[in-house]
Design a protein around this motif. Structure first.
Motif, PDB file in Angstrom:
ATOM      1  N   TRP A 314       4.247   2.547  -7.085  1.00 59.19           N
ATOM      2  CA  TRP A 314       3.149   1.588  -6.945  1.00 59.19           C
ATOM      3  C   TRP A 314       1.892   2.353  -6.555  1.00 59.19           C
ATOM      4  O   TRP A 314       1.895   3.146  -5.602  1.00 59.19           O
ATOM      5  N   ASP A 315       0.808   2.110  -7.300  1.00 59.61           N
ATOM      6  CA  ASP A 315      -0.502   2.705  -6.993  1.00 59.61           C
ATOM      7  C   ASP A 315      -1.403   1.589  -6.494  1.00 59.61           C
ATOM      8  O   ASP A 315      -1.848   0.734  -7.262  1.00 59.61           O
ATOM      9  N   VAL A 316      -1.644   1.565  -5.205  1.00 60.60           N
ATOM     10  CA  VAL A 316      -2.407   0.496  -4.570  1.00 60.60           C
ATOM     11  C   VAL A 316      -3.884   0.894  -4.508  1.00 60.60           C
ATOM     12  O   VAL A 316      -4.198   2.041  -4.216  1.00 60.60           O
ATOM     13  N   LEU A 370       0.977  -7.347  -3.415  1.00 57.06           N
ATOM     14  CA  LEU A 370       2.238  -6.734  -3.005  1.00 57.06           C
ATOM     15  C   LEU A 370       3.178  -7.724  -2.314  1.00 57.06           C
ATOM     16  O   LEU A 370       4.356  -7.814  -2.689  1.00 57.06           O
ATOM     17  N   ALA A 388      10.626   0.395  -4.819  1.00 53.68           N
ATOM     18  CA  ALA A 388       9.509   1.326  -4.930  1.00 53.68           C
ATOM     19  C   ALA A 388       9.984   2.651  -4.366  1.00 53.68           C
ATOM     20  O   ALA A 388      10.232   2.774  -3.167  1.00 53.68           O
ATOM     21  N   ILE A 391       5.072   4.975  -3.060  1.00 53.96           N
ATOM     22  CA  ILE A 391       3.850   4.174  -3.048  1.00 53.96           C
ATOM     23  C   ILE A 391       2.677   5.116  -2.798  1.00 53.96           C
ATOM     24  O   ILE A 391       2.708   5.936  -1.872  1.00 53.96           O
ATOM     25  N   MET A 408       4.336  -2.362   2.521  1.00 50.82           N
ATOM     26  CA  MET A 408       4.814  -1.022   2.162  1.00 50.82           C
ATOM     27  C   MET A 408       6.067  -0.664   2.956  1.00 50.82           C
ATOM     28  O   MET A 408       7.053  -0.154   2.403  1.00 50.82           O
ATOM     29  N   PRO A 413       9.818   2.523   0.483  1.00 56.33           N
ATOM     30  CA  PRO A 413       9.762   3.657  -0.437  1.00 56.33           C
ATOM     31  C   PRO A 413      10.245   4.928   0.263  1.00 56.33           C
ATOM     32  O   PRO A 413      10.114   5.064   1.484  1.00 56.33           O
ATOM     33  N   ILE A 416       5.517   7.930   0.801  1.00 56.87           N
ATOM     34  CA  ILE A 416       4.190   7.323   0.709  1.00 56.87           C
ATOM     35  C   ILE A 416       3.175   8.448   0.596  1.00 56.87           C
ATOM     36  O   ILE A 416       3.164   9.374   1.422  1.00 56.87           O
TER      37      ILE A 416
END
Length: 467
Positions: A314-316, A370, A388, A391, A408, A413, A416
């Motif tokens: 995931w690219d926030v 999210l 994920a 992230i 998150m 994940p 991070i």
């Protein structure tokens, strides 16, 4: 200490705005244009209880790190706060700034940073690195047209010497010369901010470092650009010219760009590359201004992500997908989230032109998308978590919203990767993540903006809990 006191002080640090910091009998003074190591005579201009602001009167003893500014207007212009500091010292200052924020605000142990913090990534040539410039247009006291930058913390235009900023590309000068000639010849007025009169507010120039394509966009306080064919005659002769547009901004605002872009000639975008990934960039697109260091920054993020081709990422705060598409080269699936609809359209288009099919993008606030995705997944897959593996976050200066951090942590994940443009909010968020099951493993600062106090940082955090 009181106003108008004249004192001598040794400068030992640099503040967030580039001002020198020194102490007299424990009283802190902030001094514009002073460099670490200078001994200076200053006049106190504003005195608070524990600190004050002082004007540099003379340099009693020059710092070993003081150098001559390449630009004669470096002190007045707001763009280069520390151009008079040796570049190696700039890098040391920025690395120390990141380190100290992680220690003081992030409660990261010094011993841990000694083990994990990598050397800062600087530039071999810390000038001519900007692929974008926005020049306000105005008039001087004699009524002559000028183009330049705003003086620090003001809206007074400081003319660029010979219309050639040393951080920008040489093509900027040629473009500004032609536009000002056009305005003089056709009696086109410059915008007056106080009276909200006049036509041309700003000139935006973008330059593709790889493709050599050039974009020019005039921001105007009106609905059309008079005698535009005369402008095109001048600008289309410039090698590399690809896109000429104007942008309408009739609001009484400090915001530079309006929402409507009108084509005059060529395309409404230029293309450029970061590594092997091609991007189409419009006048309204967010795109990193230092392409050389952007590749270094994203390369670090990709390295820290540790992708093998099997991961879901995931690219926030994904913007136009710059990091997403970089990651997609080595991930199984990438999801990008961004609040600006046009940016997501650009991201989808950039994925298409690169034939990247494993990236999907969502419009919305990260702190809403999210949790919503997480909740929907839980409903559809009872007893399972939304998956994920990695992230990546690249938030604005204010850092991540708490709800994003919470989600998150819930998504668990393994890694991070936090890309930050403000090491203070980075440190705050790192502290939260460390308190919630993650540990900091690597840190690397990247100098994206030489001659300024700004620095970008990439941090890797990994999950402590064994799966």
């Amino acid at each position: 200490m009181k106003k108008n006191d004249v004192v001598t002080v040794e400068v030992t640090d640099i503040g967030i705005g580039g001002e020198g910091i020194g102490k007299v009998d424990g009283y802190t003074l902030f001094i514009k244009d002073a460099v670490i190591g200078d001994t200076v005579e200053v006049k106190v201009m504003k005195a608070k209880k524990n600190y004050g602001y002082a004007r540099l009167m003379r340099i009693v003893k020059e710092s070993a790190f003081r150098v001559s500014a390449r630009c004669p207007e470096a002190r007045r212009c707001g763009g280069c706060q520390i151009q008079e500091m040796d570049y190696r010292k700039q890098l040391e200052f920025k690395n120390t700034k990141v380190r100290n924020n992680l220690i003081r605000l992030g409660s990261v142990e010094e011993e841990l940073l000694d083990q994990i913090m990598e050397p800062i990534a600087g530039m071999e040539e810390p000038f001519r690195y900007r692929n974008k410039a926005q020049f306000p247009i105005g008039v001087d006291k004699e009524g002559n047209l000028i183009a330049g930058f705003y003086a620090g913390r003001t809206h007074q235009i400081i003319p660029v010497p010979n219309r050639d900023c040393v951080l920008g590309v040489p093509e900027n000068k040629v473009i500004l010369d032609q536009i000002l000639d056009y305005m003089r010849e056709e009696k086109i007025s410059a915008y007056d901010e106080e009276r909200h009169k006049g036509l041309v507010r700003h000139v935006l120039v973008r330059y593709g470092f790889t493709t050599k394509e050039i974009m020019v966009c005039l921001i105007i306080n009106g609905d059309k650009l008079p005698c535009s064919e005369k402008l095109l005659e001048k600008l289309t002769k410039i090698p590399g010219m690809t896109s000429i547009t104007y942008n309408i901004n009739k609001e009484k605002t400090n915001v530079i760009m309006g929402s409507k872009v009108c084509p005059l000639w060529g395309q409404t975008y230029i293309t450029d590359y970061i590594g092997n990934v091609k991007y189409q960039i419009s006048p309204l697109s967010f795109y990193q201004v230092n392409p050389v260091q952007t590749e270094v920054l994203y390369g670090t993020a990709l390295e820290y992500a540790g992708l093998t081709g099997k991961e879901t990422v995931w690219d926030v705060y994904c913007g136009i997908g710059t990091i997403s598409l970089f990651l997609a080269q080595k991930a199984q699936k990438v999801y990008g989230v961004e609040i600006v609809p046009q940016a997501i359209e650009d991201a989808k288009h950039n994925a298409e032109i690169n034939e990247i099919t494993n990236a999907e993008f969502f419009v919305g606030k990260a702190e809403e998308v999210l949790p919503e995705y997480y909740a929907d997944y839980a409903k559809e897959h009872p007893g399972e978590h939304a998956r994920a593996d990695v992230i990546v976050v690249d938030p604005p200066r204010k850092g991540c919203e708490r709800s994003v951090l919470d989600t998150m942590v819930q998504m668990e994940p393994e890694r991070i990767v936090y890309v930050s443009c403000d090491s203070a909010t980075l440190a705050r968020d790192v502290k939260y993540l460390r308190e919630n099951g993650y540990e900091i493993r690597k840190v690397k600062a990247t100098d994206m903006f030489p001659m300024s106090v700004h620095v970008e940082t990439v941090v890797l955090l990994s999950q402590l809990k064994q799966k």
